[in-house]
Design a protein around this motif. Structure first.
Motif, PDB file in Angstrom:
ATOM      1  N   ALA A  23       0.822  -1.211   0.000  1.00  0.00           N
ATOM      2  CA  ALA A  23       0.000   0.000   0.000  1.00  0.00           C
ATOM      3  C   ALA A  23       0.853   1.257   0.000  1.00  0.00           C
ATOM      4  O   ALA A  23       0.456   2.299  -0.502  1.00  0.00           O
ATOM      5  CB  ALA A  23      -0.941   0.001   1.199  1.00  0.00           C
ATOM      6  N   THR A  24       2.023   1.173   0.590  1.00  0.00           N
ATOM      7  CA  THR A  24       2.961   2.290   0.576  1.00  0.00           C
ATOM      8  C   THR A  24       4.287   1.781   0.033  1.00  0.00           C
ATOM      9  O   THR A  24       4.428   0.616  -0.297  1.00  0.00           O
ATOM     10  CB  THR A  24       3.158   2.859   1.994  1.00  0.00           C
ATOM     11  N   GLY A  25       5.274   2.631  -0.043  1.00  0.00           N
ATOM     12  CA  GLY A  25       6.559   2.185  -0.559  1.00  0.00           C
ATOM     13  C   GLY A  25       7.146   3.147  -1.561  1.00  0.00           C
ATOM     14  O   GLY A  25       7.923   2.759  -2.425  1.00  0.00           O
ATOM     15  N   GLY A  26       6.785   4.392  -1.474  1.00  0.00           N
ATOM     16  CA  GLY A  26       7.415   5.391  -2.324  1.00  0.00           C
ATOM     17  C   GLY A  26       6.821   5.534  -3.705  1.00  0.00           C
ATOM     18  O   GLY A  26       7.366   6.259  -4.533  1.00  0.00           O
ATOM     19  N   LEU A  27       5.725   4.830  -3.973  1.00  0.00           N
ATOM     20  CA  LEU A  27       5.104   4.986  -5.288  1.00  0.00           C
ATOM     21  C   LEU A  27       4.426   6.352  -5.395  1.00  0.00           C
ATOM     22  O   LEU A  27       3.790   6.799  -4.453  1.00  0.00           O
ATOM     23  CB  LEU A  27       4.067   3.885  -5.522  1.00  0.00           C
ATOM     24  N   PRO A  28       4.534   7.000  -6.559  1.00  0.00           N
ATOM     25  CA  PRO A  28       3.878   8.297  -6.713  1.00  0.00           C
ATOM     26  C   PRO A  28       2.378   8.129  -6.850  1.00  0.00           C
ATOM     27  O   PRO A  28       1.878   7.074  -7.250  1.00  0.00           O
ATOM     28  CB  PRO A  28       4.479   8.834  -8.009  1.00  0.00           C
ATOM     29  N   GLU A  29       1.658   9.186  -6.487  1.00  0.00           N
ATOM     30  CA  GLU A  29       0.240   9.212  -6.797  1.00  0.00           C
ATOM     31  C   GLU A  29       0.097   9.311  -8.317  1.00  0.00           C
ATOM     32  O   GLU A  29       0.911   9.904  -8.998  1.00  0.00           O
ATOM     33  CB  GLU A  29      -0.424  10.420  -6.141  1.00  0.00           C
ATOM     34  N   GLY A  30      -0.963   8.746  -8.828  1.00  0.00           N
ATOM     35  CA  GLY A  30      -1.105   8.864 -10.271  1.00  0.00           C
ATOM     36  C   GLY A  30      -2.128   7.901 -10.819  1.00  0.00           C
ATOM     37  O   GLY A  30      -2.700   7.109 -10.067  1.00  0.00           O
ATOM     38  N   PRO A  31      -2.345   7.964 -12.104  1.00  0.00           N
ATOM     39  CA  PRO A  31      -1.697   8.863 -13.055  1.00  0.00           C
ATOM     40  C   PRO A  31      -2.107  10.317 -12.842  1.00  0.00           C
ATOM     41  O   PRO A  31      -3.134  10.579 -12.229  1.00  0.00           O
ATOM     42  CB  PRO A  31      -2.206   8.356 -14.419  1.00  0.00           C
ATOM     43  N   PRO A  32      -1.302  11.263 -13.368  1.00  0.00           N
ATOM     44  CA  PRO A  32      -1.640  12.669 -13.163  1.00  0.00           C
ATOM     45  C   PRO A  32      -2.961  13.017 -13.839  1.00  0.00           C
ATOM     46  O   PRO A  32      -3.299  12.486 -14.900  1.00  0.00           O
ATOM     47  CB  PRO A  32      -0.468  13.417 -13.814  1.00  0.00           C
ATOM     48  N   VAL A  33      -3.686  13.907 -13.223  1.00  0.00           N
ATOM     49  CA  VAL A  33      -4.937  14.391 -13.809  1.00  0.00           C
ATOM     50  C   VAL A  33      -4.614  15.537 -14.749  1.00  0.00           C
ATOM     51  O   VAL A  33      -3.955  16.504 -14.358  1.00  0.00           O
ATOM     52  CB  VAL A  33      -5.912  14.851 -12.706  1.00  0.00           C
ATOM     53  N   ARG A  34      -5.071  15.437 -15.999  1.00  0.00           N
ATOM     54  CA  ARG A  34      -4.804  16.476 -16.981  1.00  0.00           C
ATOM     55  C   ARG A  34      -6.108  16.934 -17.630  1.00  0.00           C
ATOM     56  O   ARG A  34      -7.004  16.132 -17.857  1.00  0.00           O
ATOM     57  CB  ARG A  34      -3.863  15.979 -18.083  1.00  0.00           C
ATOM     58  N   THR A  35      -6.175  18.207 -17.917  1.00  0.00           N
ATOM     59  CA  THR A  35      -7.271  18.737 -18.724  1.00  0.00           C
ATOM     60  C   THR A  35      -6.837  18.664 -20.174  1.00  0.00           C
ATOM     61  O   THR A  35      -5.753  19.134 -20.530  1.00  0.00           O
ATOM     62  CB  THR A  35      -7.578  20.193 -18.338  1.00  0.00           C
ATOM     63  N   ARG A  36      -7.666  18.073 -21.018  1.00  0.00           N
ATOM     64  CA  ARG A  36      -7.281  17.843 -22.412  1.00  0.00           C
ATOM     65  C   ARG A  36      -7.843  18.928 -23.331  1.00  0.00           C
ATOM     66  O   ARG A  36      -8.994  19.326 -23.204  1.00  0.00           O
ATOM     67  CB  ARG A  36      -7.772  16.467 -22.879  1.00  0.00           C
ATOM     68  N   ILE A  37      -7.007  19.361 -24.265  1.00  0.00           N
ATOM     69  CA  ILE A  37      -7.428  20.267 -25.329  1.00  0.00           C
ATOM     70  C   ILE A  37      -7.348  19.507 -26.646  1.00  0.00           C
ATOM     71  O   ILE A  37      -6.320  18.893 -26.967  1.00  0.00           O
ATOM     72  CB  ILE A  37      -6.542  21.516 -25.387  1.00  0.00           C
ATOM     73  N   GLY A  38      -8.440  19.515 -27.408  1.00  0.00           N
ATOM     74  CA  GLY A  38      -8.452  18.887 -28.716  1.00  0.00           C
ATOM     75  C   GLY A  38      -7.946  19.853 -29.771  1.00  0.00           C
ATOM     76  O   GLY A  38      -8.441  20.980 -29.887  1.00  0.00           O
ATOM     77  N   LEU A  39      -6.949  19.429 -30.523  1.00  0.00           N
ATOM     78  CA  LEU A  39      -6.352  20.258 -31.567  1.00  0.00           C
ATOM     79  C   LEU A  39      -6.777  19.713 -32.927  1.00  0.00           C
ATOM     80  O   LEU A  39      -6.441  18.582 -33.283  1.00  0.00           O
ATOM     81  CB  LEU A  39      -4.828  20.246 -31.447  1.00  0.00           C
ATOM     82  N   ILE A  40      -7.545  20.494 -33.659  1.00  0.00           N
ATOM     83  CA  ILE A  40      -7.908  20.129 -35.023  1.00  0.00           C
ATOM     84  C   ILE A  40      -6.877  20.772 -35.942  1.00  0.00           C
ATOM     85  O   ILE A  40      -6.757  22.001 -35.997  1.00  0.00           O
ATOM     86  CB  ILE A  40      -9.323  20.625 -35.367  1.00  0.00           C
ATOM     87  N   ALA A  41      -6.121  19.940 -36.637  1.00  0.00           N
ATOM     88  CA  ALA A  41      -4.976  20.434 -37.399  1.00  0.00           C
ATOM     89  C   ALA A  41      -5.163  20.177 -38.886  1.00  0.00           C
ATOM     90  O   ALA A  41      -5.734  19.160 -39.283  1.00  0.00           O
ATOM     91  CB  ALA A  41      -3.699  19.739 -36.920  1.00  0.00           C
ATOM     92  N   PRO A  42      -4.674  21.081 -39.738  1.00  0.00           N
ATOM     93  CA  PRO A  42      -4.620  20.764 -41.164  1.00  0.00           C
ATOM     94  C   PRO A  42      -3.666  19.600 -41.388  1.00  0.00           C
ATOM     95  O   PRO A  42      -2.767  19.350 -40.570  1.00  0.00           O
ATOM     96  CB  PRO A  42      -4.102  22.058 -41.793  1.00  0.00           C
ATOM     97  N   PHE A  43      -3.846  18.914 -42.489  1.00  0.00           N
ATOM     98  CA  PHE A  43      -3.103  17.670 -42.727  1.00  0.00           C
ATOM     99  C   PHE A  43      -1.600  17.838 -42.689  1.00  0.00           C
ATOM    100  O   PHE A  43      -0.869  16.905 -42.349  1.00  0.00           O
ATOM    101  CB  PHE A  43      -3.518  17.069 -44.076  1.00  0.00           C
ATOM    102  N   ASP A  44      -1.088  19.037 -43.019  1.00  0.00           N
ATOM    103  CA  ASP A  44       0.357  19.203 -43.121  1.00  0.00           C
ATOM    104  C   ASP A  44       0.994  19.855 -41.903  1.00  0.00           C
ATOM    105  O   ASP A  44       2.182  20.216 -41.939  1.00  0.00           O
ATOM    106  CB  ASP A  44       0.713  20.009 -44.372  1.00  0.00           C
TER     107      ASP A  44
END
Length: 248
Positions: A5-26
């Motif tokens: 239950a313990t032992g130096g493991l980090p909390e995680g996975p990190p919580v991230r807010t995602r942004i969707g990027l719509i990109a042209p093909f190139d």
């Protein structure tokens, strides 16, 4: 094996807010866009279908295909982005202010979350900096560049001078020194800022030194796109020494 239950493991996975990027093909500068992203936020891209031909007005108009752009939302929807950005300058200004508003609204309605286009982000950035006059540097041919000047005029932004590199392909390979010289040679005086167009033109490492040299803000397409998308989710961009990031 059962981990303790313990032992130096980090909390995680990190919580991230995602942004969707719509990109042209190139789009080739995903890595540069990510440089403005702070901890706790992640950028996820989907691309429109590849189109043959040079980067000219015809290609730009074809890139502003709402069906192809909105299809990218379907690709990204499963990861539930909190906001979207359409990362193409020319395709978002080619139909003027009305066209930019219509595109941004179409993305917002389809995604159900806030959205911004690169051209809308550039206008928002200039407003935040209280800038009404700009010098414009662009990698495109002169026809596309003049369409950008017309778009800015519609938004009551005065262009004191503009210059272009006349490129129709592989814009992401332009050396920093070439972009810097284009900006230094821009005609006209009295601009309150420099606007650097195209999300395929590298700019991150140019902005701060050019601002120090010129004494005015340098607002790039990639910088403004990420800055505006982050504002939609209540976060700030990362860009040491960059006026848009540090003043607004």
């Amino acid at each position: 094996m059962t981990l303790p239950a313990t032992g130096g493991l980090p909390e995680g996975p990190p919580v991230r807010t995602r942004i969707g990027l719509i990109a042209p093909f190139d789009l080739a500068l995903d890595d540069e866009l990510a440089r403005w992203i702070p901890d706790g936020v992640s950028l996820h891209a989907a691309r429109t279908p590849r189109l043959p031909g040079p980067v000219d007005l015809n290609l730009v108009e074809r890139l502003n295909d709402h069906d192809q752009i909105l299809a990218c939302i379907g690709e990204l929807g499963a990861i539930e982005p909190a906001a979207y950005a359409y990362a193409c300058t020319a395709a978002s200004f080619v139909d003027g202010i009305t066209g930019e508003h219509a595109l941004a609204e179409a993305i917002r309605l389809a995604a159900g979350v806030p959205a911004v286009t690169t051209s809308g982000a550039l206008l928002a950035a200039l407003t935040a900096l209280e800038v009404r006059t700009v010098a414009v540097a662009a990698p495109y041919d002169i026809v596309i560049t003049e369409r950008l000047v017309r778009f800015l005029a519609e938004a009551a932004i005065t262009v004191t001078g503009y210059g272009s590199l006349g490129l129709t392909s592989r814009i992401w390979e332009v050396p920093y020194r070439t972009t810097a010289e284009l900006i230094r040679r821009l005609p006209g005086t009295g601009a309150e800022a420099v606007l650097l167009a195209c999300t395929n033109l590298s700019s991150y490492d140019l902005i701060a030194p050019l601002e120090a040299e010129l004494g005015v803000p340098v607002v790039s397409a990639n910088q403004a796109t990420v800055w505006a998308a982050l504002r939609l989710i209540g976060r700030r961009a990362v860009g040491p020494g960059q006026a848009l990031v540090e003043r607004t």
